[in-house]
Design a protein around this motif. Sequence first.
Motif, PDB file in Angstrom:
ATOM      1  N   THR A  64      23.112 119.718  80.429  1.00 28.02           N
ATOM      2  CA  THR A  64      23.458 120.384  81.686  1.00 28.02           C
ATOM      3  C   THR A  64      24.922 120.149  82.037  1.00 28.02           C
ATOM      4  O   THR A  64      25.620 121.057  82.489  1.00 28.02           O
TER       5      THR A  64
ATOM      6  N   TYR B  17      27.663 122.935  82.636  1.00 26.70           N
ATOM      7  CA  TYR B  17      28.472 123.024  83.846  1.00 26.70           C
ATOM      8  C   TYR B  17      29.957 123.089  83.509  1.00 26.70           C
ATOM      9  O   TYR B  17      30.742 123.688  84.237  1.00 26.70           O
TER      10      TYR B  17
ATOM     11  N   VAL C 225      26.083 118.600  93.128  1.00 27.11           N
ATOM     12  CA  VAL C 225      25.465 119.811  92.584  1.00 27.11           C
ATOM     13  C   VAL C 225      23.972 119.587  92.325  1.00 27.11           C
ATOM     14  O   VAL C 225      23.137 120.430  92.660  1.00 27.11           O
ATOM     15  N   GLY C 226      23.655 118.444  91.755  1.00 28.78           N
ATOM     16  CA  GLY C 226      22.256 118.152  91.470  1.00 28.78           C
ATOM     17  C   GLY C 226      21.415 118.190  92.736  1.00 28.78           C
ATOM     18  O   GLY C 226      20.310 118.752  92.754  1.00 28.78           O
TER      19      GLY C 226
ATOM     20  N   ARG D 178      21.176 121.811  93.988  1.00 28.64           N
ATOM     21  CA  ARG D 178      20.234 122.561  93.146  1.00 28.64           C
ATOM     22  C   ARG D 178      18.811 122.233  93.553  1.00 28.64           C
ATOM     23  O   ARG D 178      17.959 123.117  93.621  1.00 28.64           O
ATOM     24  N   SER D 179      18.551 120.956  93.811  1.00 29.64           N
ATOM     25  CA  SER D 179      17.188 120.563  94.168  1.00 29.64           C
ATOM     26  C   SER D 179      16.809 121.103  95.545  1.00 29.64           C
ATOM     27  O   SER D 179      15.636 121.191  95.881  1.00 29.64           O
TER      28      SER D 179
ATOM     29  N   SER E  97      21.480 128.233  94.242  1.00 28.62           N
ATOM     30  CA  SER E  97      21.807 128.684  92.892  1.00 28.62           C
ATOM     31  C   SER E  97      23.134 128.074  92.470  1.00 28.62           C
ATOM     32  O   SER E  97      23.862 127.496  93.286  1.00 28.62           O
ATOM     33  N   ILE E  98      23.442 128.212  91.210  1.00 30.46           N
ATOM     34  CA  ILE E  98      24.712 127.708  90.700  1.00 30.46           C
ATOM     35  C   ILE E  98      25.886 128.317  91.469  1.00 30.46           C
ATOM     36  O   ILE E  98      26.817 127.610  91.860  1.00 30.46           O
TER      37      ILE E  98
ATOM     38  N   GLU F 162      25.930 129.493  94.430  1.00 31.79           N
ATOM     39  CA  GLU F 162      25.960 128.918  95.775  1.00 31.79           C
ATOM     40  C   GLU F 162      26.512 127.502  95.731  1.00 31.79           C
ATOM     41  O   GLU F 162      27.262 127.077  96.621  1.00 31.79           O
ATOM     42  N   CYS F 163      26.154 126.783  94.697  1.00 35.50           N
ATOM     43  CA  CYS F 163      26.683 125.433  94.540  1.00 35.50           C
ATOM     44  C   CYS F 163      28.204 125.476  94.390  1.00 35.50           C
ATOM     45  O   CYS F 163      28.915 124.610  94.903  1.00 35.50           O
TER      46      CYS F 163
ATOM     47  N   LYS G  69      19.694 130.363 103.375  1.00 36.69           N
ATOM     48  CA  LYS G  69      18.811 129.850 102.324  1.00 36.69           C
ATOM     49  C   LYS G  69      17.427 129.540 102.895  1.00 36.69           C
ATOM     50  O   LYS G  69      16.406 129.785 102.247  1.00 36.69           O
TER      51      LYS G  69
END
Lengths: 130, 130
Positions: free
Chosen positions: B16, B20, B49-50, B53-54, B58-59, B61-62, B86
């Motif tokens: 991952t 990234y 980010v982790g 994401r949890s 979305s990526i 959005e991150c 969200k």
Amino acid sequence: MNIGTAAERSGLPAKTLRYYETIDLVQPLRADNGYRDYSEDDLHCLKFVGRARSLGFSIEECRVLLSLYRDQNRSSGEVKSLALHKVTEIEKKIGQLQDMKKMLSKLAGECHGDNRPDCPILDEIAGEQA
Amino acid sequence: MNIGTAAERSGLPAKTLRYYETIDLVQPLRADNGYRDYSEDDLHCLKFVGRARSLGFSIEECRVLLSLYRDQNRSSGEVKSLALHKVTEIEKKIGQLQDMKKMLSKLAGECHGDNRPDCPILDEIAGEQA
DNA sequence: ATAAGGCTTCCAGTTAGGGGAAGGTCAAGG
DNA sequence: CCTTGACCTTCCCCTAACTGGAAGCCTTAT
């Protein structure tokens, strides 16, 4: 019938019908001109799959359901078990989403949301308080 | 630090982290031997980010959240609005899942689930009553 | 010296189709 | 008879967010 008609009557896009053919899910015959020729039975299967998909079943699960549907000797227990398994999967997913929602709502509630740069949401995502 | 350590400390798989990097989300420097060299700051971003994401972001959005996080002049209103958006997305998804669950539970409840081939679940998916 | 383990890149696959190009077919109208 | 437009065909690439694996370099320990 041609793919356009089958698409309209099944409520699925033509692209989806072609895709279902490539994965051997619903296989129409071909007319002399090479066009796909969907029978009423094919249409029935398409509707069946569309409905099962909307209930959250994956394509592979639909394949199983379809074969059970076609098998006059299947036991209803098999189907029920599949359905109940899917229910617990859905419940799990709902639980996860509720957790997310709860946390996000909490964070948003703590954020004044104005023009000041201070933002508890980012702070907590960043884990500065963790 | 090497990717293995960064992976462990961030709680994300090394794969991952590489991913990234390819999408320009978190870009570590490289050591002389060509190994990725994650700084503490990179690690902080990875954790950020982790966590985002949890929470269902979305990526992309991150990416936005991360840039807001890095921008000392951002307004907290922007972030709050993203979070609330969200939340409504999540609520919608929960609603859909609840509909699925309701229907599936109803169908399962109507099915005796024994060895007999008669099965109300399949019948209703097939739409014979519709 | 060599073996184990960690690191690199690249390729392919996952779900369930969607978008679009290049070209064949069909039915209606002039 | 010819053309036009709608419909059909295959083919290939694209999506999200990674995951798995292969081939090969680097490091560390024995």
